[in-house]
Write an enzyme that holds these catalytic residues in place. Structure first.
Site, PDB file in Angstrom:
ATOM      1  N   ASP A  11       0.856  -1.200   0.000  1.00 48.99           N
ATOM      2  CA  ASP A  11       0.000   0.000   0.000  1.00 48.99           C
ATOM      3  C   ASP A  11       0.888   1.244   0.000  1.00 48.99           C
ATOM      4  O   ASP A  11       2.080   1.168   0.325  1.00 48.99           O
ATOM      5  CB  ASP A  11      -0.931   0.023   1.228  1.00 48.99           C
ATOM      6  CG  ASP A  11      -1.900   1.219   1.191  1.00 48.99           C
ATOM      7  OD1 ASP A  11      -2.328   1.601   0.087  1.00 48.99           O
ATOM      8  OD2 ASP A  11      -2.209   1.776   2.258  1.00 48.99           O
ATOM      9  N   SER A  12       0.278   2.374  -0.316  1.00 48.74           N
ATOM     10  CA  SER A  12       1.025   3.633  -0.280  1.00 48.74           C
ATOM     11  C   SER A  12       1.446   3.976   1.148  1.00 48.74           C
ATOM     12  O   SER A  12       2.454   4.633   1.359  1.00 48.74           O
ATOM     13  CB  SER A  12       0.138   4.754  -0.820  1.00 48.74           C
ATOM     14  OG  SER A  12      -1.059   4.815  -0.068  1.00 48.74           O
ATOM     15  N   CYS A  74      -3.966  -1.275  -2.713  1.00 45.12           N
ATOM     16  CA  CYS A  74      -4.117   0.176  -2.815  1.00 45.12           C
ATOM     17  C   CYS A  74      -4.853   0.448  -4.113  1.00 45.12           C
ATOM     18  O   CYS A  74      -4.391   0.033  -5.185  1.00 45.12           O
ATOM     19  CB  CYS A  74      -2.736   0.829  -2.823  1.00 45.12           C
ATOM     20  SG  CYS A  74      -2.755   2.591  -3.161  1.00 45.12           S
ATOM     21  N   GLU A 154      -5.547   8.850   8.315  1.00 49.32           N
ATOM     22  CA  GLU A 154      -4.141   8.661   8.731  1.00 49.32           C
ATOM     23  C   GLU A 154      -3.830   9.505   9.968  1.00 49.32           C
ATOM     24  O   GLU A 154      -3.027   9.127  10.807  1.00 49.32           O
ATOM     25  CB  GLU A 154      -3.164   9.056   7.601  1.00 49.32           C
ATOM     26  CG  GLU A 154      -3.063   8.059   6.479  1.00 49.32           C
ATOM     27  CD  GLU A 154      -1.936   7.033   6.654  1.00 49.32           C
ATOM     28  OE1 GLU A 154      -1.031   7.263   7.467  1.00 49.32           O
ATOM     29  OE2 GLU A 154      -1.997   5.992   5.965  1.00 49.32           O
ATOM     30  N   CYS A 186     -10.878   2.754  -1.550  1.00 48.06           N
ATOM     31  CA  CYS A 186      -9.616   3.170  -0.931  1.00 48.06           C
ATOM     32  C   CYS A 186      -9.457   2.312   0.312  1.00 48.06           C
ATOM     33  O   CYS A 186     -10.415   2.143   1.084  1.00 48.06           O
ATOM     34  CB  CYS A 186      -9.652   4.648  -0.560  1.00 48.06           C
ATOM     35  SG  CYS A 186      -8.213   5.171   0.406  1.00 48.06           S
ATOM     36  N   HIS A 188      -8.097   2.807   2.974  1.00 50.48           N
ATOM     37  CA  HIS A 188      -8.202   3.488   4.273  1.00 50.48           C
ATOM     38  C   HIS A 188      -9.653   3.542   4.774  1.00 50.48           C
ATOM     39  O   HIS A 188      -9.906   3.662   5.964  1.00 50.48           O
ATOM     40  CB  HIS A 188      -7.716   4.940   4.171  1.00 50.48           C
ATOM     41  CG  HIS A 188      -6.226   5.083   4.115  1.00 50.48           C
ATOM     42  ND1 HIS A 188      -5.468   4.639   3.063  1.00 50.48           N
ATOM     43  CD2 HIS A 188      -5.354   5.633   4.999  1.00 50.48           C
ATOM     44  CE1 HIS A 188      -4.199   4.918   3.287  1.00 50.48           C
ATOM     45  NE2 HIS A 188      -4.100   5.522   4.455  1.00 50.48           N
TER      46      HIS A 188
HETATM   47  N1  DGL Z   1      -4.815   3.470   0.332  1.00 49.33           N
HETATM   48  C1  DGL Z   1      -4.804   4.251  -0.887  1.00 49.33           C
HETATM   49  C2  DGL Z   1      -5.861   3.715  -1.848  1.00 49.33           C
HETATM   50  O1  DGL Z   1      -6.404   2.642  -1.634  1.00 49.33           O
HETATM   51  C3  DGL Z   1      -5.094   5.717  -0.661  1.00 49.33           C
HETATM   52  C4  DGL Z   1      -4.144   6.514   0.160  1.00 49.33           C
HETATM   53  C5  DGL Z   1      -3.248   7.436  -0.639  1.00 49.33           C
HETATM   54  O2  DGL Z   1      -3.707   8.456  -1.200  1.00 49.33           O
HETATM   55  O3  DGL Z   1      -2.065   7.127  -0.682  1.00 49.33           O
HETATM   56  O4  DGL Z   1      -6.172   4.309  -2.830  1.00 49.33           O
END
Ligand code: DGL
Length: 271
Positions: A11-12, A74, A154, A186, A188
């Site tokens: 993930d990012s 991600c 976050e 996403c 998150h």
């Molecule tokens: N977790 C990332 C996603 O699923 C989003 C977070 C980011 O912008 O890095 O798109």
């Protein structure tokens, strides 16, 4: 032959730990090598070219560490880099994205109108729209970018008045009117599923909120099975959680996403 090599989950940042958790609960015998590219977080406002270059390097890290499968946990990375990565590693290591399982799930439910919320990178890529256009041509897809949500989460803003207000503001967008289900595109967003459900409940509107963690881990198990890569039963694997940049704040928030505190290892692959 069982395959006990690790699954590489990427993930990012550490939001993807929601997926890692779900994978480890569904497949407790599988070893996970997690990599959060915290040095480049957030991906949501990066260009597709930048995201592709990050993902390419991280996939090399997984290959160097003998991963049997790579899961791009991600949406932003899946939208920008999956086709490139799949081509690059074709015939060597299976690469999974998180968009296909969501699309498959929505198609199974036979909805007429679906909403999607995600980062700017995910929504402007139109990756979901393209997949739905092929898999369910009659489906009406309504999507909006919700760029404040990932940084808000976050920072630990969820399950409070501030997160509820931000969620309400985004979801009241007319573009989402008439949806029967909402894909949280996403990794998150599972953390704010209660606020999202509360928004629809207050309106007395029945909308299925698809947080997709379970859908994605089920899909991963199915793919491991297809590739005959499932691990031995009854082993106790040791997971490893790596990040490209380490701060005390990332360490502190692991329990939010993983459900328990895990130790982050700093792996500075960018030098
Ligand atoms: N977790 C990332 C996603 O699923 C989003 C977070 C980011 O912008 O890095 O798109």
């Amino acid at each position: 032959m069982p395959d006990n090599r690790p699954i590489g989950i990427f993930d990012s940042g550490i939001g993807g730990l929601t997926i890692a958790r779900s994978v480890s609960e569904l497949m407790p015998d599988e070893q996970i090598l997690f990599f959060g590219d915290t040095a480049h977080l957030p991906y949501g406002d990066k260009s597709a070219e930048a995201i592709k270059s990050y993902v390419k390097r991280i996939a090399e890290f997984f290959v160097d560490n003998d991963c049997k499968l790579i899961l791009l946990a991600c949406n932003s990375a899946s939208a920008a880099a999956y086709p490139m990565l799949q081509k690059l590693h074709s015939g060597k290591v299976p690469v999974l994205n998180v968009i296909d399982p969501n699309v498959e799930y929505v198609c199974r439910k036979k909805y007429n109108t679906v909403g999607i919320i995600g980062t700017k990178a995910t929504i402007t890529s139109r990756a979901y729209n393209r997949k739905f256009a092929t898999a369910a041509p009659d489906l009406i897809v309504k999507s909006i970018a919700t760029p404040l949500l990932a940084p808000m989460i976050e920072e630990g803003f969820f399950n409070n008045n501030i997160s509820q207000t931000v969620v309400n503001s985004y979801l009241s967008n007319k573009k989402l009117s008439g949806i029967e289900a909402l894909v949280l595109a996403c990794t998150h967003y599972p953390l704010i599923k209660p606020e999202i459900e509360k928004y629809f409940a207050t309106l007395h509107t029945k909308v299925e909120v698809i947080d997709s963690t379970d859908v994605i881990s089920e899909y991963t198990r199915k793919q491991l099975n297809i590739h005959r890569m499932l691990a031995d039963k009854d082993r106790v694997p040791e997971h490893l959680f790596c990040v490209s940049d380490f701060t005390a704040s990332f360490q502190k928030t692991t329990n939010i996403f993983y459900g328990e505190a895990v130790k982050l290892k700093h792996v500075p692959i960018w030098g």
